[in-house]
Design an enzyme around this catalytic site. Structure first.
Site, PDB file in Angstrom:
ATOM      1  N   HIS A 171       0.893   1.164   1.109  1.00  0.00           N
ATOM      2  CA  HIS A 171       1.562   1.239   2.470  1.00  0.00           C
ATOM      3  C   HIS A 171      -0.321   0.957   3.661  1.00  0.00           C
ATOM      4  O   HIS A 171      -0.863   0.859   2.695  1.00  0.00           O
ATOM      5  CB  HIS A 171       2.110   2.538   3.330  1.00  0.00           C
TER       6      HIS A 171
ATOM      7  N   CYS B 278       0.354   8.079  -2.293  1.00  0.00           N
ATOM      8  CA  CYS B 278       1.036   6.833  -2.609  1.00  0.00           C
ATOM      9  C   CYS B 278      -0.716   5.350  -2.422  1.00  0.00           C
ATOM     10  O   CYS B 278      -1.284   6.624  -2.060  1.00  0.00           O
ATOM     11  CB  CYS B 278       1.987   6.439  -0.836  1.00  0.00           C
TER      12      CYS B 278
END
Length: 537
Positions: free
Chosen positions: A436, A455
């Site tokens: 992301h 992440c």
């Protein structure tokens, strides 16, 4: 390695090309065309002999079904012997075992070496007089069993390490050693070595040998100290000469040094070294450079060996199109037709929240995403914030859209301050990890980019979106993607026509596309865990 050894080694490591895909314990059909009348070899064994053998010599028990499958396929005809003695392939295999003996684990190799040695002594020329059929059957089955043991070691490595116990979840295809042995003995042409194991194995093994050669040549490797805080072009002194000599041994300095002057060639060598070690390649000799240059040679050899073991855990062939994220390198690479098309800096999980090592398939792009705040963060940060400030939720562009008992379910609305940035890339997995954007792009200039909760944050997410959607320019030309990234405030999901494989890997040593050995810090301490298993015998 001579041609014969290379050919046989190539045959042994054909796991993904000729020996995979079968179900475990599948029942192999007997080839009824192979009989004493039709075969060149009139030596056959009884099927019951296999069970008797593996029950008596239990070191071969794990391979019992492989034994049965292999001999059923050839209607129980001997593989390693004919009426004249050992066949040519048997001698090739024995030579291979002899050449590899020093690199095998002692507890696995000693007993096998003795058994094979006894067979070679007894059957070097022909079948000896007075040999019973049962003795010949046992020698035949020992040869097959040692093949299975050696093949298993080739794929599992010296330590027989279970990669999943070390947090590595990239799957490997299962191996059918019985089909592998059949392919080898049939003399099928062995493919090029680079197609048998991942090409990185061959490259990294060559780099390891270079460092072993440096050690064997007994070059000085004492810690080098600086007489001043840093060195630049024009400086001179004993430390400069020692640095130049070490850079020459390592291959960064192309010619053997003849003076102690820090010149332009030395600066180029320093920059080469800095680049290979993930340092700022400014050509300045300072503390970080010296810390890396002074890593003991034995430590480097150990760490390269550890990563050579890791290479066994990745597929022998990668897709033509894929995404590769090397966690300790803090970098993402995109490949198309097997060639790198771009790379970018990334932020990965911190040591306390390490990014999981696994593979998946990118399926969705979510523009202007919501961020569903984890319950742990709601408890530790948001609920105390709400208690102290009634406008906390609104000030952080969040909303409460439910409750889990007394715990509010919170999400952050799309916008420039959203924790996920302007886009996220999903490859469905049980670890809740994805790629992301981030609103904090200043962090990408940091050397240590282990900062996330697991992440992977991208420094150039728009480039990633453009690349993933490059074949759908009708619906998503660059202008549309730019608008979705920068002007859209409503979440939009895009499903890719074709998923793209992504690999989150962990290598602290590797050889890049330019043939340069790269070294990185073991940010999660994984190397030490592998070393404990790999060098504990």
């Amino acid at each position: 390695m001579n041609f014969r050894k290379l050919l046989f080694t190539a045959s042994i490591v054909t796991l993904l090309l000729a020996a995979c895909g079968g179900r475990k314990n599948r029942k192999v059909k007997i080839d009824q065309t192979i009989t004493p009348q039709t075969s060149y070899n009139n030596l056959f064994l009884d099927s019951a002999a296999i069970r008797q053998f593996t029950n008596k010599d239990t070191v071969y028990k794990p391979f019992e079904e492989m034994f049965v499958n292999f001999y059923r396929h050839r209607n129980f005809e001997f593989a390693w012997f004919d009426t004249s003695g050992l066949v040519e392939q048997a001698h090739n295999f024995i030579n291979l075992l002899s050449a590899d003996a020093k690199s095998m684990r002692k507890q696995d190799s000693t007993d096998g070496e003795k058994k094979i040695g006894a067979i070679l002594d007894r059957f070097s020329d022909s079948l000896p007089e007075g040999l019973t059929h049962n003795e010949l059957v046992r020698s035949e089955l020992i040869m097959t069993g040692e093949f299975f043991r050696h093949a298993e070691q080739v794929f599992k490595g010296k330590g027989g390490i279970d990669a999943t116990q070390l947090g590595w979840y990239i799957p490997r295809k299962k191996i059918d050693f019985s089909a592998l042995l059949d392919s080898t003995l049939n003399g099928k042409e062995a493919p090029d070595e680079e197609k048998l194991l991942n090409p990185q194995f061959k490259k990294l093994r060559a780099a390891l040998q270079q460092y072993i050669d440096i050690k064997n040549e007994d070059h000085p490797w004492d810690s080098i100290g600086l007489e001043r805080p840093k060195l630049v072009v024009g400086d001179s002194g004993g430390a400069v000469l020692a640095i130049k000599e070490r850079l020459y041994y390592l291959g960064d300095l192309k010619e053997s040094p003849t003076n102690d002057l820090y010149d332009k060639d030395t600066r180029a060598a320093v920059k080469s070294f800095q680049s290979r070690y993930g340092l700022v390649a400014d050509g300045v000799v300072g503390p970080n450079f010296m810390k890396s240059l002074n890593i003991p040679l034995d430590t480097l050899i150990r760490d390269i060996t550890i990563n050579l073991e890791r290479v066994r855990w990745i597929p022998s062939e990668l897709p033509k199109e894929y995404v590769w994220v090397n966690i300790p390198d803090y970098k993402l690479h995109a490949y198309e037709d097997g060639k790198e098309v771009f790379n970018m800096r990334v932020i990965v999980g911190s040591a306390a929240h390490g990014t999981t090592i696994f593979s998946g398939n990118i399926k969705y792009i979510v523009f202007a995403p919501y961020w569903n705040v984890p319950t742990s963060i709601v408890k530790k940060e948001i609920m105390p914030g709400m208690k102290n400030n009634p406008d906390y939720i609104r000030n952080h562009n969040m909303e409460i859209y439910g409750h889990d008992g007394k715990i509010p379910v919170v999400r952050q609305l799309p916008g420039p301050d959203n924790a996920l940035g302007r886009v996220k890339f999903l490859f469905p997995n049980s670890y809740n990890i994805y790629l992301h954007d981030t609103p904090n792009h200043d962090l990408f200039t940091s050397r240590n980019r282990g900062l996330s909760h697991g992440c992977v944050r991208l420094s150039d997410p728009q480039k990633m979106a453009d690349w993933l959607l490059r074949k759908d320019t009708v619906h998503y030309p660059p202008k549309v993607i730019d608008s979705l990234m920068n002007k859209n405030l409503k979440e939009k999901w895009v499903t890719l026509d074709k998923t793209v494989p992504v690999y989150l890997v962990y290598f602290t040593s590797w050889v890049d596309d330019d043939g340069q050995l790269n070294i990185r810090k073991d940010i999660y301490g994984h190397d030490a865990k592998i070393a404990e298993k790999l060098f504990s015998y």
